[in-house]
Structures are given as structure tokens and as C-alpha cells.
Design an enzyme around this catalytic site. Sequence first.
Site, PDB file in Angstrom:
ATOM      1  CG  ASP A   8      59.307  52.732  62.719  1.00  0.00           C
ATOM      2  OD1 ASP A   8      60.047  53.724  62.778  1.00  0.00           O
ATOM      3  OD2 ASP A   8      58.174  52.750  62.183  1.00  0.00           O
ATOM      4  CG  ASP A  10      57.323  58.800  63.573  1.00  0.00           C
ATOM      5  OD1 ASP A  10      56.458  59.435  64.191  1.00  0.00           O
ATOM      6  OD2 ASP A  10      58.536  59.083  63.601  1.00  0.00           O
TER       7      ASP A  10
HETATM    8  C1  XBP Z   1      59.455  58.433  60.354  1.00  0.00           C
HETATM    9  C2  XBP Z   1      59.886  59.671  59.786  1.00  0.00           C
HETATM   10  C3  XBP Z   1      59.914  60.833  60.625  1.00  0.00           C
HETATM   11  C4  XBP Z   1      58.616  61.524  60.923  1.00  0.00           C
HETATM   12  C5  XBP Z   1      58.931  62.954  61.237  1.00  0.00           C
HETATM   13  O1  XBP Z   1      60.083  57.357  59.676  1.00  0.00           O
HETATM   14  O2  XBP Z   1      60.305  59.731  58.663  1.00  0.00           O
HETATM   15  O3  XBP Z   1      60.691  61.735  59.909  1.00  0.00           O
HETATM   16  O4  XBP Z   1      57.734  61.453  59.824  1.00  0.00           O
HETATM   17  O5  XBP Z   1      59.848  63.081  62.275  1.00  0.00           O
HETATM   18  P1  XBP Z   1      60.301  55.955  60.382  1.00  0.00           P
HETATM   19  P2  XBP Z   1      61.020  64.190  62.216  1.00  0.00           P
HETATM   20  O6  XBP Z   1      59.018  55.592  61.067  1.00  0.00           O
HETATM   21  O7  XBP Z   1      60.617  55.031  59.225  1.00  0.00           O
HETATM   22  O8  XBP Z   1      61.467  56.067  61.348  1.00  0.00           O
HETATM   23  O9  XBP Z   1      60.425  65.433  61.658  1.00  0.00           O
HETATM   24  O10 XBP Z   1      61.473  64.346  63.645  1.00  0.00           O
HETATM   25  O11 XBP Z   1      62.099  63.655  61.316  1.00  0.00           O
HETATM   26 MG    MG Z   2      57.671  54.114  60.603  1.00  0.00          MG
END
Ligand code: XBP
Ligand code: MG
Length: 242
Positions: A8, A10
Site C-alpha cells: 500500500d 498512503d
Molecule cells: C489512501 C486513501 C487515499 C488518500 C488520498 O488509502 O484513501 O484516498 O487518502 O488520495 P490506502 P486520493 O492507503 O488504503 O490506499 O485523494 O488521490 O484518493
Molecule cells: Mg494506507
Amino acid sequence: MLKALIFDVDGTLADTEMAHLSAFNLAFAELGLNWQWDLPLYTQLLQVSGGKERIKAWWYSQADRPQVLEAAAMDQTIDRIHELKTAAYEQAVQDGQVQMRPGVLALLSAAADAGLLLAIATTTSPVNIAALLRRAIGADWRYHFAVIEDASTAPRKKPDPMVYRQTLEHLRLPASACLAFEDSGNGLKAALGAGLATVVTPNQFTLDHDFSGALKILPSLDGVSPAMIKAWHGDAAQALRH
Ligand code: XBP
Ligand code: MG
């Protein structure tokens, strides 16, 4: 046998959410909306994966939201907010406001040296991944990853397992030959839903999430080696056989 590691982005590869939060608020201000999300609210809102989905969920939760907006008009406004938010986030990354989490770069490099394939399974937008990894790894960052699945290829966001299923399909590997790395409850559910043993490294935004079913829960990937990961993967395979 372990063949690939799926990450993953983020919260797992890097501490990105403070920068995402600031970028949302900048976008709201740029459009003249008097919306501001604070840290406790954003921590709750992170239960909804995906930036656009997060804005929509919050908007629907507001009792005084403008009633005149039809679904299409609302979606258009959200698209515009998200476009500005993405630009602001990219700028923040380029300005060095986002740090990779401890141990991540060392593990990516050691895993590749050990012959493991690397892949990305994220709900975030592709430009966000490029900005982050170009800065952290270099201009050739993309060549380090055998497969990248993101918001542009997997529209059903975590906890839906779509992004992990597609990653496995494109790696041409069964879940049993891979290990996933996540930071959130939704991410873990998505990975488990695709049959993946999952190592979780929670962060300040996800400490309270439910991590039932995780193979390991660690404070970070600092000091984690391919040999340790292979041993954990072996344990997971053995547990499945019993
Ligand atoms: C990460 C997210 C992303 C970011 C924002 O989730 O939910 O939406 O917070 O990015 P994970 P965007 O780590 O579970 O994949 O605004 O580009 O969606
Ligand atoms: Mg994440």
C-alpha cells in the site's frame, strides 16, 4: 514460496496523510468553500478510502448541505475540489513535506536484491504515487515495480479487494506466493479479501483500527529484512495447512 511483496502507499510507504489533509483544506479554500477539516475529523474520515469518496461521505453527513445540488452537480464539484487537492498534494510532496516511513527504502532495495518482485496496490491517484516515489527513489522509480494498481485501474476502493485481486492477476501469482503490507483496517480487509497474508504497520491515524487477521503488526518496517519476511510467510503457509 514467496515471490512478491505488495505495498500500500498512503500510510505504509510514507506518512502522507498530514499532507493529504492540508491539500484538502487548501482546495476547499481555493474554491471559496468555508469547509476546514481538523485532525480528529480527518482521522474519522479516513475510514472512507479514496479522496473523492471521502469528500462525498462528509458532504452527505452535513445537515446543512446545499439541497439544490443534483448528484451530477455534486460529482462535478467534488471532481474540481479533488483536482485542486491533487495539485496541492503533489506540490507538498515536491517541497519535501512527506517522509518515507522508517525502513521502507532499505526493505524495497533488499527485497529486490533477494529476487523478490515488488508491486503497489493503492486507492490513491497515480500522480500522487509518481510524485512520492520519483522523489524517494529517483526518475526510474517505475522500473522497480513489476505491477502498479491504483485509483485509475481499480475504481472499487478498499476494503473492496479489487485492487489486490488485480495486482495478483497482473503479477500472474497466487495469493499464497505474495505478502501484503498495509497500515489501515480497510487496507487489511482488502488484502485479506484477496487471500493475502498481511503485515500491518499502523500509524498515528490508524492506531485504533481493527487489525484482526493480520500476520504481523509492527511499529514500522525499520530493521525488517527479506529473511524475516520469508520466515513469516513460511509461518503463514504452515498455519494454512493446519
Ligand atoms: C489512501 C486513501 C487515499 C488518500 C488520498 O488509502 O484513501 O484516498 O487518502 O488520495 P490506502 P486520493 O492507503 O488504503 O490506499 O485523494 O488521490 O484518493
Ligand atoms: Mg494506507
